[in-house]
Design a protein around this motif. Structure first.
Motif, PDB file in Angstrom:
ATOM      1  N   PHE A 115      -3.904   8.672   3.278  1.00 40.56           N
ATOM      2  CA  PHE A 115      -4.721   9.740   2.708  1.00 40.56           C
ATOM      3  C   PHE A 115      -5.692  10.340   3.716  1.00 40.56           C
ATOM      4  N   TRP A 134      -5.831  -2.722   4.189  1.00 46.16           N
ATOM      5  CA  TRP A 134      -5.114  -1.745   3.372  1.00 46.16           C
ATOM      6  C   TRP A 134      -4.832  -0.520   4.242  1.00 46.16           C
ATOM      7  N   ALA A 162       0.939   6.043  -7.256  1.00 47.64           N
ATOM      8  CA  ALA A 162      -0.296   6.590  -7.831  1.00 47.64           C
ATOM      9  C   ALA A 162      -0.285   8.113  -7.815  1.00 47.64           C
ATOM     10  N   VAL A 163       0.098   8.701  -6.683  1.00 50.06           N
ATOM     11  CA  VAL A 163       0.143  10.162  -6.592  1.00 50.06           C
ATOM     12  C   VAL A 163       1.209  10.715  -7.526  1.00 50.06           C
ATOM     13  N   LEU A 222       3.463  12.526   2.289  1.00 47.73           N
ATOM     14  CA  LEU A 222       3.424  12.035   0.911  1.00 47.73           C
ATOM     15  C   LEU A 222       3.892  13.077  -0.104  1.00 47.73           C
ATOM     16  N   THR A 229      -1.247   6.371   9.669  1.00 51.02           N
ATOM     17  CA  THR A 229      -2.028   5.645   8.669  1.00 51.02           C
ATOM     18  C   THR A 229      -3.303   5.090   9.293  1.00 51.02           C
ATOM     19  N   GLU A 253       0.458   3.745  -3.212  1.00 48.26           N
ATOM     20  CA  GLU A 253      -0.066   5.094  -3.009  1.00 48.26           C
ATOM     21  C   GLU A 253       0.942   6.140  -3.471  1.00 48.26           C
ATOM     22  N   THR A 301      -3.667   3.208   4.674  1.00 50.22           N
ATOM     23  CA  THR A 301      -3.612   4.408   3.848  1.00 50.22           C
ATOM     24  C   THR A 301      -3.271   5.623   4.699  1.00 50.22           C
ATOM     25  N   ARG A 347       6.142   7.782   6.824  1.00 44.22           N
ATOM     26  CA  ARG A 347       4.866   7.839   6.131  1.00 44.22           C
ATOM     27  C   ARG A 347       3.796   8.588   6.909  1.00 44.22           C
ATOM     28  N   ARG A 387      -0.834  12.773   4.669  1.00 41.73           N
ATOM     29  CA  ARG A 387      -0.852  13.570   3.440  1.00 41.73           C
ATOM     30  C   ARG A 387       0.388  14.457   3.339  1.00 41.73           C
ATOM     31  N   PRO A 446       0.802  -1.232   0.000  1.00 42.03           N
ATOM     32  CA  PRO A 446       0.000   0.000   0.000  1.00 42.03           C
ATOM     33  C   PRO A 446       0.830   1.275   0.000  1.00 42.03           C
ATOM     34  N   ALA A 447       1.926   1.282   0.731  1.00 43.82           N
ATOM     35  CA  ALA A 447       2.768   2.483   0.782  1.00 43.82           C
ATOM     36  C   ALA A 447       3.356   2.796  -0.590  1.00 43.82           C
TER      37      ALA A 447
END
Length: 326
Positions: free
Chosen positions: A179, A175, A102-103, A188, A169, A99, A177, A166, A185, A95-96
């Motif tokens: 976000f 999962w 993806a960003v 990230l 979370t 993510e 996250t 990170r 946030r 997941p780390a």
């Protein structure tokens, strides 16, 4: 279309087999994991017994065949370092990395295409020339140096963003996250910019180059002569015909973002699979290394397959040629 998909899937499977063989062969030269797993007071009996338990006493073809047989079932063995199933470790770390990728990918694609179109349409403007000059930074500087500079500016000097980790979370059914938390946030932002900056500048310069080439075509001049609005000419006609080669590069760069996240995760101590791979190399954790490379290979092959299929959607000429068998 179906025959083309079957052929591409068969080619992809062959590529995965070759990559797995090369990767598994390289690991025999990395070192002996037995040296790290047993202490200095080990005896030859201890070494032989552990080799037998890990299957390292078997011939290489047998080891590789068992690895492929288990990998197809989602079983990548047990980590020599942590003593846990590799699949469980990857699920915790994935997941780390996903993510972050993806960003970074969204930033690279969104800003790359937008800035590429802008610098092509306003190619003689002061702002467009400034953007093109500034883009050389993203192309020229190595990723780790960009990360260090961002850490120095935004973490050390300004203190706005965290320099590692990170953040907090939230677990959503297995999962994790970041976000949904403010610290997640913030953590990230710097890794995402570091990882996506090179891809963004590459996409931007390619879109600009292709856009300038398309704008010189006769059908664009004909559309302008018909009195079509500039927005319709630029985006409905020019940009659409620009995207075929751009999609190829975007597909490769998305795979590169996941593969090259190793550097970014190391600089920012991001707890993803890239950092896991670096630690596995230091400990000669062969199951983790093999699983990581196979995972990256599957992603690369899958992205390239999706890109090939997108050609049929964007360029009608390919569909005609495919039906005609040319």
């Amino acid at each position: 279309m179906l025959a083309y998909i079957i052929r591409r899937v068969a080619q992809s499977a062959l590529v995965l087999l070759i990559v797995g063989l090369v990767a598994f062969s390289m690991f025999t030269f990395v070192g002996d994991p037995i040296d790290n797993m047993l202490g200095q007071e080990r005896t030859q009996e201890d070494i032989d017994r552990l080799r037998g338990q890990l299957g390292l006493d078997q011939p290489f073809p047998v080891q590789y065949y068992k690895f492929l047989e288990n990998a197809v079932q989602g079983n990548f063995g047990v980590s020599y370092r942590q003593g846990r199933p590799v699949s469980d470790i990857l699920l915790e770390r994935a997941p780390a990395t996903l993510e972050l990728a993806a960003v970074s990918g969204l930033l690279a694609i969104g800003f790359g295409i937008a800035l590429g179109v802008f610098t092509a349409i306003r190619r003689n403007g002061v702002l467009a020339n400034f953007i093109m000059s500034a883009s050389l930074i993203g192309v020229s500087l190595p990723t780790f140096l960009i990360g260090i500079l961002l850490i120095y500016l935004f973490s050390v000097e300004l203190g706005w963003l965290p320099s590692f980790g990170r953040g907090d979370t939230v677990d959503l059914g297995g999962w994790s996250t970041g976000f949904l938390t403010e610290s997640g946030r913030k953590a990230l932002i710097l890794p995402a910019i570091t990882l996506g900056l090179y891809q963004m500048t590459l996409i931007m310069r390619l879109v600009r180059s292709e856009m300038l080439e398309v704008l010189r075509q006769d059908y664009i001049r004909f559309a302008q002569a018909r009195g079509l609005r500039e927005r319709a000419v630029n985006f409905r006609h020019a940009l659409k015909n620009t995207m075929v080669p751009v999609i190829t590069v975007i597909g490769l760069q998305l795979g590169a973002i996941i593969a090259f996240a190793i550097i970014t995760e190391t600089v920012f101590q991001w707890p993803g699979v890239g950092l896991l791979f670096i630690n596995a190399i230091q400990f000669v954790d062969i199951p983790v290394m093999a699983a990581y490379l196979m995972l990256i290979s599957v992603m690369f092959v899958g992205i390239n397959l999706i890109v090939d299929l997108l050609y049929f959607t964007i360029d009608p000429r390919l569909r005609v040629d495919g039906k005609g068998g040319h």
